[in-house]
Scaffold this motif. Structure first.
Motif, short mmCIF file in Angstrom:
data_model
loop_
_atom_site.label_atom_id
_atom_site.label_comp_id
_atom_site.label_asym_id
_atom_site.label_seq_id
_atom_site.Cartn_x
_atom_site.Cartn_y
_atom_site.Cartn_z
N VAL A 184 0.85 -1.20 0.00
CA VAL A 184 0.00 0.00 0.00
C VAL A 184 0.88 1.23 0.00
O VAL A 184 0.69 2.17 -0.79
CB VAL A 184 -0.95 0.02 1.21
CG1 VAL A 184 -1.74 1.32 1.23
CG2 VAL A 184 -1.91 -1.16 1.18
N LEU A 187 2.79 1.73 -3.41
CA LEU A 187 1.99 2.29 -4.49
C LEU A 187 1.50 3.70 -4.17
O LEU A 187 1.16 4.47 -5.08
CB LEU A 187 0.82 1.38 -4.82
CG LEU A 187 1.11 0.28 -5.86
CD1 LEU A 187 2.09 -0.77 -5.31
CD2 LEU A 187 -0.17 -0.40 -6.33
N ALA A 188 1.45 4.04 -2.89
CA ALA A 188 1.04 5.39 -2.51
C ALA A 188 2.17 6.41 -2.68
O ALA A 188 1.90 7.58 -2.97
CB ALA A 188 0.56 5.40 -1.06
N SER A 202 -3.32 9.25 -0.07
CA SER A 202 -2.75 8.30 -1.03
C SER A 202 -2.77 6.88 -0.49
O SER A 202 -3.07 5.92 -1.21
CB SER A 202 -1.33 8.72 -1.42
OG SER A 202 -0.48 8.80 -0.30
N ASN A 203 -2.47 6.72 0.80
CA ASN A 203 -2.55 5.39 1.40
C ASN A 203 -3.99 4.87 1.41
O ASN A 203 -4.25 3.71 1.06
CB ASN A 203 -2.03 5.43 2.84
CG ASN A 203 -0.56 5.10 2.93
OD1 ASN A 203 0.03 4.52 2.03
ND2 ASN A 203 0.05 5.45 4.04
N MET A 206 -5.20 3.66 -2.11
CA MET A 206 -4.67 2.40 -2.61
C MET A 206 -5.00 1.22 -1.70
O MET A 206 -4.87 0.05 -2.12
CB MET A 206 -3.14 2.50 -2.77
CG MET A 206 -2.67 3.55 -3.76
SD MET A 206 -3.51 3.48 -5.38
CE MET A 206 -3.27 1.78 -5.87
N TYR A 209 -7.49 -1.67 -2.96
CA TYR A 209 -7.03 -2.36 -4.16
C TYR A 209 -5.85 -3.27 -3.86
O TYR A 209 -5.77 -4.40 -4.37
CB TYR A 209 -6.69 -1.33 -5.24
CG TYR A 209 -7.81 -0.36 -5.49
CD1 TYR A 209 -8.99 -0.78 -6.12
CD2 TYR A 209 -7.73 0.95 -5.06
CE1 TYR A 209 -10.04 0.09 -6.33
CE2 TYR A 209 -8.78 1.84 -5.26
CZ TYR A 209 -9.93 1.40 -5.89
OH TYR A 209 -10.98 2.27 -6.09
N VAL A 210 -4.92 -2.80 -3.04
CA VAL A 210 -3.79 -3.64 -2.65
C VAL A 210 -4.25 -4.76 -1.73
O VAL A 210 -3.79 -5.90 -1.83
CB VAL A 210 -2.68 -2.80 -1.99
CG1 VAL A 210 -1.55 -3.70 -1.48
CG2 VAL A 210 -2.12 -1.78 -2.98
N ILE A 301 -3.18 -3.19 -10.44
CA ILE A 301 -3.76 -2.61 -9.23
C ILE A 301 -4.06 -1.13 -9.45
O ILE A 301 -5.15 -0.65 -9.11
CB ILE A 301 -2.83 -2.82 -8.03
CG1 ILE A 301 -2.75 -4.30 -7.67
CG2 ILE A 301 -3.31 -2.01 -6.82
CD1 ILE A 301 -1.69 -4.65 -6.66
N TYR A 302 -3.11 -0.40 -10.03
CA TYR A 302 -3.37 1.02 -10.32
C TYR A 302 -4.57 1.16 -11.26
O TYR A 302 -5.41 2.06 -11.09
CB TYR A 302 -2.15 1.66 -10.97
CG TYR A 302 -1.09 2.17 -10.02
CD1 TYR A 302 -1.41 3.03 -8.97
CD2 TYR A 302 0.25 1.82 -10.19
CE1 TYR A 302 -0.43 3.51 -8.12
CE2 TYR A 302 1.23 2.30 -9.35
CZ TYR A 302 0.89 3.13 -8.31
OH TYR A 302 1.86 3.62 -7.46
N ALA A 305 -7.76 1.27 -9.67
CA ALA A 305 -7.99 2.48 -8.89
C ALA A 305 -8.51 3.65 -9.72
O ALA A 305 -8.85 4.70 -9.18
CB ALA A 305 -6.70 2.91 -8.16
#
Length: 307
Positions: A184, A187-188, A202-203, A206, A209-210, A301-302, A305
């Motif tokens: 998480v 990706l954040a 941002s956390n 994501m 999804y993560v 994953i992105y 989102a």
């Protein structure tokens, strides 16, 4: 921190007090080192670059989120990327955690910082670096946040809820110091570094999804987490119980009103390759994740989102 350290380097300072949110505390922790050892921020970025203890420091958080008062980490945006000073030598001598200092924090900041703490707690619980000791801290933090974050956000003067959030933030920080966070955060980080999205937002964005990606790798832990966030899991098959975790966190995220998609942040889909490259660099975080991610996995994953 460079400017602050330069200003006070010759003033005979014998200690540093950090007062504020996570960015303030991270800055204060590094200033304490720079006043003791000189140099610039760039010299300390990365693991174990600090040669020894800094000046004695006292950290006083005014938000319940990063747990910076209990971690050996300090995060900064350098050259458009999130980078960290990582050293036990930046741990404060004293942390003063007074939930009354958080009573005036507005709802959107309370929500973002509180979800940041929830991500910390969940990621440290499922981290490959977790231990029986860190698991106790992480799981208790999840329980406290799930029970209190809504009241803390929408009834900001609820001191009991604020107290639970302050304790949870600290406990999750202790777990970070010993177990580390995962994908998480990985990706954040590009969202914060490139687009200046706040760390908590941002956390939180994501997080579902993560988590969806990670759940198959550790069904028992996610089933336990589902119960911790308030879901009824008794009598369910293990997989179904684990998947209830997603329902629980999506309900919390929706109830406290933070952005839930990259579209809401105005990030174009054409930015996907940049995001993937930025996340893939975060090997320090990805190595803790319960499920391995390739670049293609990160891209998938992105892509989820954006909705």
């Amino acid at each position: 921190p460079d400017g602050i350290a330069d200003r006070y380097r010759h003033e005979g300072i014998d200690g540093v007090v950090g007062l504020g949110g996570g960015s303030c505390l991270d800055t204060a922790k590094v200033v304490a080192v720079m006043l003791a050892h000189g140099g610039k921020l760039r010299e300390y970025l990365g693991p174990d670059k600090v040669p020894g203890p800094g000046l004695p420091s006292v950290m006083v958080p005014t938000t319940s989120g990063t747990g910076s008062e209990s971690t050996p980490n300090a995060l900064f945006i350098v050259d458009g990327e999130k980078q960290a000073v990582l050293s036990r030598h930046i741990m404060p001598a004293v942390a003063i955690i007074d939930p009354e200092l958080t009573l005036s924090v507005p709802p959107h900041v309370t929500a973002a910082s509180g979800l940041d703490a929830l991500v910390h707690a969940v990621e440290t619980y499922t981290s490959l670096g977790a231990t029986p000791v860190t698991e106790m801290y992480s799981l208790r933090a999840v329980e406290l946040i799930a029970a209190s974050i809504r009241s803390a956000v929408w009834r900001g003067n609820d001191l009991a809820a604020r107290s639970d959030m302050a304790l949870a933030s600290y406990l999750a920080g202790v777990a970070i110091a010993n177990a580390g966070t995962g994908a998480v955060h990985a990706l954040a980080y590009p969202l914060g570094g490139r687009y200046r999205v706040s760390h908590g937002v941002s956390n939180a964005l994501m997080f579902p999804y993560v988590s969806e990606w990670n759940i198959p790798a550790d069904l028992p832990r996610f089933a336990t987490l589902a119960k911790a966030v308030g879901e009824q899991v008794e009598g369910l098959p293990l997989r179904d119980a684990a998947l209830r975790f997603l329902r629980g966190i999506e309900a919390i995220i929706g109830d406290v009103g933070v952005p839930r998609s990259l579209d809401e942040l105005g990030i174009a889909r054409s930015e996907l390759p940049v995001l993937v490259e930025g996340a893939a660099k975060q090997t320090r975080l990805l190595k803790n994740n319960p499920r391995v991610l390739s670049k293609d996995d990160i891209a998938a994953i992105y892509t989820k989102a954006w909705r």
